[in-house]
Design an enzyme around this catalytic site. Structure first.
Site, PDB file in Angstrom:
ATOM      1  N   HIS A 135      -3.207  -4.265 -10.282  1.00 22.37           N
ATOM      2  CA  HIS A 135      -3.924  -3.069 -10.761  1.00 22.37           C
ATOM      3  C   HIS A 135      -4.349  -3.268 -12.215  1.00 22.37           C
ATOM      4  O   HIS A 135      -3.619  -3.851 -13.013  1.00 22.37           O
ATOM      5  CB  HIS A 135      -3.028  -1.832 -10.661  1.00 22.37           C
ATOM      6  CG  HIS A 135      -2.719  -1.469  -9.247  1.00 22.37           C
ATOM      7  ND1 HIS A 135      -3.515  -0.623  -8.510  1.00 22.37           N
ATOM      8  CD2 HIS A 135      -1.731  -1.872  -8.423  1.00 22.37           C
ATOM      9  CE1 HIS A 135      -3.015  -0.510  -7.294  1.00 22.37           C
ATOM     10  NE2 HIS A 135      -1.930  -1.259  -7.204  1.00 22.37           N
ATOM     11  N   ASN A 171      -7.339  -4.036  -7.980  1.00 26.71           N
ATOM     12  CA  ASN A 171      -7.625  -2.609  -7.827  1.00 26.71           C
ATOM     13  C   ASN A 171      -7.877  -2.068  -9.231  1.00 26.71           C
ATOM     14  O   ASN A 171      -7.247  -2.520 -10.199  1.00 26.71           O
ATOM     15  CB  ASN A 171      -6.423  -1.902  -7.205  1.00 26.71           C
ATOM     16  CG  ASN A 171      -6.121  -2.435  -5.815  1.00 26.71           C
ATOM     17  OD1 ASN A 171      -6.831  -2.134  -4.859  1.00 26.71           O
ATOM     18  ND2 ASN A 171      -5.060  -3.239  -5.686  1.00 26.71           N
ATOM     19  N   CYS A 214       0.856  -1.189   0.000  1.00 29.47           N
ATOM     20  CA  CYS A 214       0.000   0.000   0.000  1.00 29.47           C
ATOM     21  C   CYS A 214       0.892   1.240   0.000  1.00 29.47           C
ATOM     22  O   CYS A 214       1.638   1.483   0.953  1.00 29.47           O
ATOM     23  CB  CYS A 214      -0.906   0.008   1.237  1.00 29.47           C
ATOM     24  SG  CYS A 214      -1.930   1.495   1.327  1.00 29.47           S
ATOM     25  N   GLY A 215       0.820   2.004  -1.072  1.00 32.60           N
ATOM     26  CA  GLY A 215       1.699   3.163  -1.238  1.00 32.60           C
ATOM     27  C   GLY A 215       1.415   4.279  -0.246  1.00 32.60           C
ATOM     28  O   GLY A 215       2.332   4.876   0.335  1.00 32.60           O
ATOM     29  N   ASN A 216       0.149   4.593  -0.039  1.00 30.04           N
ATOM     30  CA  ASN A 216      -0.169   5.676   0.908  1.00 30.04           C
ATOM     31  C   ASN A 216       0.161   5.255   2.335  1.00 30.04           C
ATOM     32  O   ASN A 216       0.626   6.071   3.138  1.00 30.04           O
ATOM     33  CB  ASN A 216      -1.647   6.075   0.792  1.00 30.04           C
ATOM     34  CG  ASN A 216      -1.917   6.844  -0.491  1.00 30.04           C
ATOM     35  OD1 ASN A 216      -1.099   7.637  -0.919  1.00 30.04           O
ATOM     36  ND2 ASN A 216      -3.066   6.590  -1.096  1.00 30.04           N
ATOM     37  N   CYS A 272      -4.805   6.328  -4.068  1.00 30.32           N
ATOM     38  CA  CYS A 272      -4.146   5.022  -4.000  1.00 30.32           C
ATOM     39  C   CYS A 272      -2.727   5.193  -4.533  1.00 30.32           C
ATOM     40  O   CYS A 272      -2.537   5.508  -5.717  1.00 30.32           O
ATOM     41  CB  CYS A 272      -4.920   3.999  -4.840  1.00 30.32           C
ATOM     42  SG  CYS A 272      -4.169   2.360  -4.840  1.00 30.32           S
ATOM     43  N   GLY A 273      -1.749   5.002  -3.672  1.00 29.54           N
ATOM     44  CA  GLY A 273      -0.352   5.216  -4.062  1.00 29.54           C
ATOM     45  C   GLY A 273       0.125   4.204  -5.082  1.00 29.54           C
ATOM     46  O   GLY A 273       0.734   4.556  -6.099  1.00 29.54           O
ATOM     47  N   THR A 274      -0.151   2.921  -4.815  1.00 37.01           N
ATOM     48  CA  THR A 274       0.263   1.908  -5.790  1.00 37.01           C
ATOM     49  C   THR A 274      -0.536   2.083  -7.091  1.00 37.01           C
ATOM     50  O   THR A 274      -0.006   1.849  -8.179  1.00 37.01           O
ATOM     51  CB  THR A 274       0.055   0.483  -5.233  1.00 37.01           C
ATOM     52  OG1 THR A 274      -1.263   0.368  -4.687  1.00 37.01           O
ATOM     53  CG2 THR A 274       1.076   0.149  -4.155  1.00 37.01           C
ATOM     54  N   GLY A 275      -1.781   2.543  -6.956  1.00 35.16           N
ATOM     55  CA  GLY A 275      -2.606   2.798  -8.149  1.00 35.16           C
ATOM     56  C   GLY A 275      -2.033   3.928  -8.987  1.00 35.16           C
ATOM     57  O   GLY A 275      -2.067   3.892 -10.224  1.00 35.16           O
ATOM     58  N   GLU A 300     -10.785   0.536  -5.049  1.00 36.26           N
ATOM     59  CA  GLU A 300      -9.788  -0.366  -4.465  1.00 36.26           C
ATOM     60  C   GLU A 300     -10.360  -1.734  -4.119  1.00 36.26           C
ATOM     61  O   GLU A 300     -11.452  -1.828  -3.533  1.00 36.26           O
ATOM     62  CB  GLU A 300      -9.201   0.254  -3.187  1.00 36.26           C
ATOM     63  CG  GLU A 300      -8.179   1.316  -3.488  1.00 36.26           C
ATOM     64  CD  GLU A 300      -7.310   1.621  -2.284  1.00 36.26           C
ATOM     65  OE1 GLU A 300      -6.988   0.696  -1.512  1.00 36.26           O
ATOM     66  OE2 GLU A 300      -6.979   2.801  -2.118  1.00 36.26           O
TER      67      GLU A 300
HETATM   68  N1  LIG Z   1      -6.703  -2.088  -1.616  1.00 30.51           N
HETATM   69  C1  LIG Z   1      -5.347  -2.387  -1.944  1.00 30.51           C
HETATM   70  C2  LIG Z   1      -4.385  -2.094  -0.843  1.00 30.51           C
HETATM   71  C3  LIG Z   1      -4.265  -0.639  -0.523  1.00 30.51           C
HETATM   72  C4  LIG Z   1      -3.601   0.193  -1.620  1.00 30.51           C
HETATM   73  C5  LIG Z   1      -3.433   1.614  -1.205  1.00 30.51           C
HETATM   74  N2  LIG Z   1      -4.552   2.376  -0.921  1.00 30.51           N
HETATM   75  C6  LIG Z   1      -2.298   2.376  -1.821  1.00 30.51           C
HETATM   76  O1  LIG Z   1      -2.172   3.566  -1.490  1.00 30.51           O
HETATM   77  O2  LIG Z   1      -1.485   1.809  -2.548  1.00 30.51           O
HETATM   78  C7  LIG Z   1      -5.208  -3.862  -2.353  1.00 30.51           C
HETATM   79  O3  LIG Z   1      -6.006  -4.704  -1.912  1.00 30.51           O
HETATM   80  O4  LIG Z   1      -4.276  -4.164  -3.094  1.00 30.51           O
END
Ligand SMILES: N[C@@H](CCC[C@H](N)C(=O)O)C(=O)O
Length: 277
Positions: free
Chosen positions: A163, A194, A71-73, A221-224, A212
């Site tokens: 993603h 996601n 989770c990036g954030n 969403c950081g990874t997003g 998500e």
């Molecule tokens: N819901 C995501 C995990 C959280 C990701 C996040 N909000 C971010 O900032 O990257 C999952 O199940 O992969």
């Protein structure tokens, strides 16, 4: 139980520090504490744990009780938490995640408090079967996906977690609930996914909205954002560095040509501390 409420661009977390390992009932606690009506209210429950491999380990449980690999954030929140609370006094730290290994983190500090965090998010995974999708191709770019009788095109990227990036005419006003919920559980994604809806404004600016996995619509969403930048480069529509504008604010994402790593820079905030049971 003492907790700290934190957020990264409005993607909010209940943060627990001081446990030695992930509690066996973490899923149950995430469902209870993340509930916005009967609990504290958050998108996820984050544990900051000791690690032999890094300065700290992060575990993140979505609000539905499922554990995410990354989770990036939350990783920016973890960095701010440990520095601002005096658990480490270096501005370069490392954090272990289960999906993306040990991640180097660079803090920018002002008046003894972390202002922004730059995270080396590692290399994106583009092999379709590893994202995972059911498609045996590398990369999976601009592939058709049918949802509720409508056709879209998606690009698949894993940043440790899966993603699916979809370009639409107007991401800001897109009906997330109608489409995101169906795409999250589409059979193309064996571990669910996601979903990012993106509109390219210019080569250095993309509007994005996210649905998500395990949490539904969130403000960021950081990874997003990382996946969206990687997807945009693969689709030839942005440079390798761009601002990704989310509902909760902007993240600066870079995909290095030199080492193939993705870097995410953005803020993290402590909202309050409290106790709960
Ligand atoms: N819901 C995501 C995990 C959280 C990701 C996040 N909000 C971010 O900032 O990257 C999952 O199940 O992969």
């Amino acid at each position: 139980m003492e907790f700290t409420k934190m957020h990264g661009l409005g993607n909010d977390f209940v943060v627990i520090y001081g446990e030695q390992e992930l509690p066996a009932n973490a899923a149950e606690l995430a469902i209870k504490w993340c509930n916005r009506f009967f609990g504290i209210g958050a998108d996820g429950l984050v544990y900051i744990l000791p690690s032999d491999a890094a300065d700290f380990q992060m575990r993140i449980i979505n609000s539905d009780g499922t554990e995410a690999e990354q989770c990036g954030n939350a990783i920016r929140c973890v960095a701010k938490y440990v520095y601002d609370n005096g658990h480490i006094d270096r501005e370069e730290i490392t954090i272990l995640t289960i999906g993306a290994g040990v991640q180097p983190v660079q803090l920018t500090v002002k008046d003894d408090k972390v202002e922004t965090v730059r995270v080396d998010m590692g290399e994106p995974v583009l092999d379709g079967l590893k994202v995972p999708t059911t498609i045996d191709a590398n990369p999976v770019v601009n592939e058709p996906i049918e949802v509720g009788g409508s056709g879209f095109r998606f690009t698949a990227v894993s940043m440790g977690n899966p993603h699916c990036v979809i370009y639409v005419d107007d991401a800001v006003n897109f009906d997330l609930a109608a489409w995101g919920s169906k795409m999250e559980v589409h059979p193309l994604f064996p571990n669910k996914t996601n979903v990012e809806f993106a509109t390219v404004k210019d080569r250095r600016h993309v509007d994005m909205r996210v649905w998500e996995r395990g949490a539904g619509p969130t403000l960021a969403c950081g990874t997003g954002a990382c996946a969206t930048l990687v997807s945009s480069v693969l689709n030839g529509v942005t440079d390798r560095e761009a601002w990704i504008s989310l509902k909760g604010g902007d993240l600066y994402i870079e995909w290095s040509e030199a080492n193939n790593h993705v870097y995410m820079t953005g803020p993290a905030e402590i909202v309050y501390t409290g106790t709960t049971n």
